[in-house]
Scaffold this active site. Structure first.
Site, PDB file in Angstrom:
ATOM      1  N   ASP A 302      30.333  36.174  53.079  1.00  0.00           N
ATOM      2  CA  ASP A 302      31.695  36.208  52.564  1.00  0.00           C
ATOM      3  C   ASP A 302      32.660  36.078  53.754  1.00  0.00           C
ATOM      4  OD1 ASP A 302      33.929  36.434  50.902  1.00  0.00           O
ATOM      5  OD2 ASP A 302      32.973  37.951  49.640  1.00  0.00           O
ATOM      6  N   GLU A 507      41.085  41.127  44.460  1.00  0.00           N
ATOM      7  CA  GLU A 507      40.222  41.929  45.334  1.00  0.00           C
ATOM      8  C   GLU A 507      40.735  43.372  45.485  1.00  0.00           C
ATOM      9  OE1 GLU A 507      38.227  39.805  48.541  1.00  0.00           O
ATOM     10  OE2 GLU A 507      39.179  37.964  47.898  1.00  0.00           O
TER      11      GLU A 507
END
Ligand code: NAG
Ligand code: NAG
Ligand code: NAG
Ligand code: NAG
Ligand code: NAG
Ligand code: NAG
Length: 621
Positions: A302, A507
């Protein structure tokens, strides 16, 4: 003499042919043969470059060439000047020219977060977020959304998307919960048919070989491996505490399906499993995913995930590189400081802390995906796809998806007196609420920018516009975003449509421990629903605290984050179509029940998983 000349020229011909005959460039050769051929020609610098993915803001053709960069991406909201189809095509082709100017001419692969349509691009079709798609229970629709998304992504010259998110969100306090199809693993598993839409369907749908059918399709990325949706209190990137058996059953199962369906890549999760960062977890990444589950595509990190392995941020980057590459990560989303990453990785290989076998495994997997998808043959944007971006046919699919994701939670205060369907020829209709006339809020996070934003950020139809387009010409539609007490009554409306909910977020910025409707929305519900018959349409990435306000409402519809096509909502509330959506997550009563999922001992929701009324069989009918 003559014979000797002929002989020599024959030898010369043969030798020069062998030298220039790069088997890997021949599309007729088997992919595995091509990989072996190019791999044995590569230097360490060329291999390390393949493993490096960098952000568009730090690259240009000479960086691509000088560092042999294997992949480029853009973070959410980082776009080329103008954010048009042509600007994207030109930018990506320019980077590609740099990659193709390297000694071995290995194309780079460009990746993008297209998580609900091609969401960074202005005027792309925006589909509902996954939490809503889970409510449709319709894998065939998911496949069509995948196909449409692939075409819009290809329109901009991009061959790779970081989707789908196959998290099983077990706690709605998590800011990424809307990226998850469901709290139920079985439902998430079914929704992985989305991969067939993005990549196409292989002849053998369970063979487990990375697969991208042709240049109208894109490589997919199942994310985030593994346990991203199971962190404590839903804190993003945090720790998932669970035994191995439950980890497999709840969080890993959708990866088994994704691999079987031919997913090309898998992204590793920021989160930890029982205290060990996933990016440094050799057991789960290599032994389980690669060796046991036989994943053959490449594993990508990521964004800046390596920097997060040691604390404080980047404390020991050498350790991070060593631990993550040895854990089995193949490509690193660096994305900025690529010179540091490249020099650390090179040094670790040269000093033996990372074995060349590990590097060869990583590069083999990256090349496998690039060869398999035809990137060597078609490295540049195919401009014949340009017109697909935001096209009408895709908006029709997005409208269908918005419609099918709606869940009717309440219809009428008394038995036999449903409010829905609404009459199209009421004389006066009040529309209210912060989310009634706002494309940005209706689309949520990951829309044009990373966090998303309120306002007319892109092209689409707001719910207010859809209402105006639906009702009879004689009906008067009154719109007031947040009416004061007395306003609704004074308008003499036949009924009101109240559209409120969460602001856009993405997020960790969406992590939320109270899950309340923002105050303005509560204010609007109070002022409108106490004065006139109202249907509340809730725009949210997850269930919110609703029980205290439920008695005030005549009807309640969960619309999730429906995307750019507000007409999907009016298609149903005015009765042209029936509600088909059922809850992909249970609706809790109070946050202190959380985490609470179907099957738990303390399961006692306000509305259970799978709940959803029909207008035809609604309350009292
Ligand atoms: C998943 O799909 C199968 C096969 O169509 C179906 O029987 C099952 O009910 C689905 N499960 C869920 C949770 O939707
Ligand atoms: C498809 O692939 C699976 C897994 O490799 C294999 O078990 C199965 O026999 C294959 N089916 C066909 C029809 O080839
Ligand atoms: C950083 O990590 C490397 C590799 O694991 C290790 O050799 C080194 O001692 C670490 N440095 C510090 C300051 O902890
Ligand atoms: C790159 O690394 C340097 C040195 O560690 C640091 O100062 C800088 O902030 C980093 N740049 C970015 C864009 O992360
Ligand atoms: C609403 O309008 C339609 C046609 O425009 C008509 O058939 C219907 O009777 C009207 N309903 C009411 C309640 O006025
Ligand atoms: C709920 O939590 C969010 C996110 O932390 C915060 O912004 C908001 O102010 C909180 N609301 C209440 C009523 O406490």
């Amino acid at each position: 003499m003559a014979i000797r000349v002929i002989f020599l020229s024959c030898v010369f011909f043969l030798v020069s042919n062998v030298v220039s005959m790069d088997l890997y460039k021949d599309p007729k050769m088997d992919v595995e043969v091509r990989i072996v051929d190019v791999l044995q020609k590569m230097t360490l610098a060329e291999k390390v470059g393949q493993m490096t993915q960098i952000d568009l803001t730090v690259t240009d053709p000479s960086v691509m060439k000088d560092y042999n960069i294997g992949s480029v991406l853009n973070g959410g909201g980082t776009v080329p000047e103008g954010n048009t189809v042509t600007a994207w095509q030109n930018m990506i082709d320019k980077f590609q020219s740099g990659a193709l100017a390297t000694r071995l001419q290995i194309p780079m692969i460009y990746g993008v977060d297209a998580v609900h349509g091609h969401n960074n691009v202005h005027e792309a079709t925006i589909f509902p977020h996954n939490v809503g798609l889970g409510c449709t229970r319709d894998p065939e629709l998911l496949k069509r959304i995948g196909e449409a998304t692939a075409l819009e992504v290809r329109a901009t010259g991009i061959p790779y998307v970081f989707a789908p998110c196959i998290a099983t969100c077990r706690d709605p306090r998590w800011g990424r919960c809307y990226e998850s199809y469901s709290e139920s693993t079985d439902l998430v598993r079914n929704m992985t048919d989305f991969i067939f839409g993005l990549q196409g369907e292989p002849a053998n749908k369970t063979a487990g070989v990375p697969f991208v059918a042709d240049s109208s399709k894109v490589a997919a990325c199942a994310k985030h491996y593994v346990g991203d949706g199971g962190t404590m209190r839903g804190i993003d990137e945090a720790n998932t505490v669970i035994d191995y058996e439950s980890l497999v059953k709840i969080h890993m199962a959708p990866y088994v399906d994704s691999i079987a369906k031919g997913v090309s890549t898998i992204m590793v999760s920021y989160s930890s499993w029982n205290g060990v960062k996933m990016h440094a977890n050799e057991y789960l990444v290599t032994q389980v995913l690669k060796n046991e589950l036989k994943f053959q595509g490449f594993l990508i990190s990521d964004w800046e995930a390596l920097d997060r392995i040691t604390t404080p941020w980047g404390a020991n980057y050498t350790y991070s590189v060593q631990a993550s590459i040895n854990a089995g990560i193949d490509m690193v989303m660096v994305p900025y400081n690529y010179t540091i990453f490249i020099s650390e990785l090179t040094r670790l290989v040269e000093s033996g802390y990372i074995k060349m076998d590990r590097i060869n495994d990583a590069v083999t997997r990256i090349l496998r995906v690039k060869f398999m998808m035809g990137l060597f043959e078609q490295p540049f944007a195919d401009k014949s796809y340009s017109d697909y971006l935001g096209c009408q046919a895709h908006r029709v699919i997005a409208r269908e998806a918005a419609r099918k994701s709606l869940v009717l939670l309440k219809n009428g205060k008394e038995a036999g007196k449903p409010l829905l369907p609404l009459s199209k020829n009421a004389s006066r209709i009040l529309v209210a609420g912060s989310h009634a006339d706002d494309i940005g809020r209706q689309c949520g996070g990951w829309t044009i920018s990373w966090q998303g934003a309120a306002g007319s950020t892109t092209k689409g139809t707001t719910i207010l516009e859809a209402v105006k387009n639906t009702v009879s010409a004689e009906s008067q539609v009154i719109y007031e975003s947040d009416p004061e007490a007395g306003f609704a009554k004074s308008q003499g409306a036949d009924y009101a449509i109240v559209v409120v909910g969460e602001p856009p977020y993405a997020e960790y910025e969406g992590d939320n421990l109270n899950l309340t409707i923002p105050a303005e929305g509560v204010h609007t519900i109070h002022n409108v629903c106490s004065e006139v018959k109202c249907v509340v349409i809730l725009i949210s990435g997850r269930p919110l605290v609703i029980e205290p306000y439920l008695p005030m409402m005549d009807a309640l519809v969960a619309a999730w984050l429906p995307g750019s096509e507000g007409a999907g909502i009016t298609d149903v509330i005015f009765g042209d179509e029936e509600f088909v959506g059922v809850l992909s997550r249970n609706w809790f009563k109070t946050v202190d029940q959380l985490p609470m999922n179907v099957g738990d001992k303390h399961y006692d929701p306000l509305f259970p998983y799978g709940f959803g009324l029909k207008m035809g069989t609604a309350l009292g009918n």
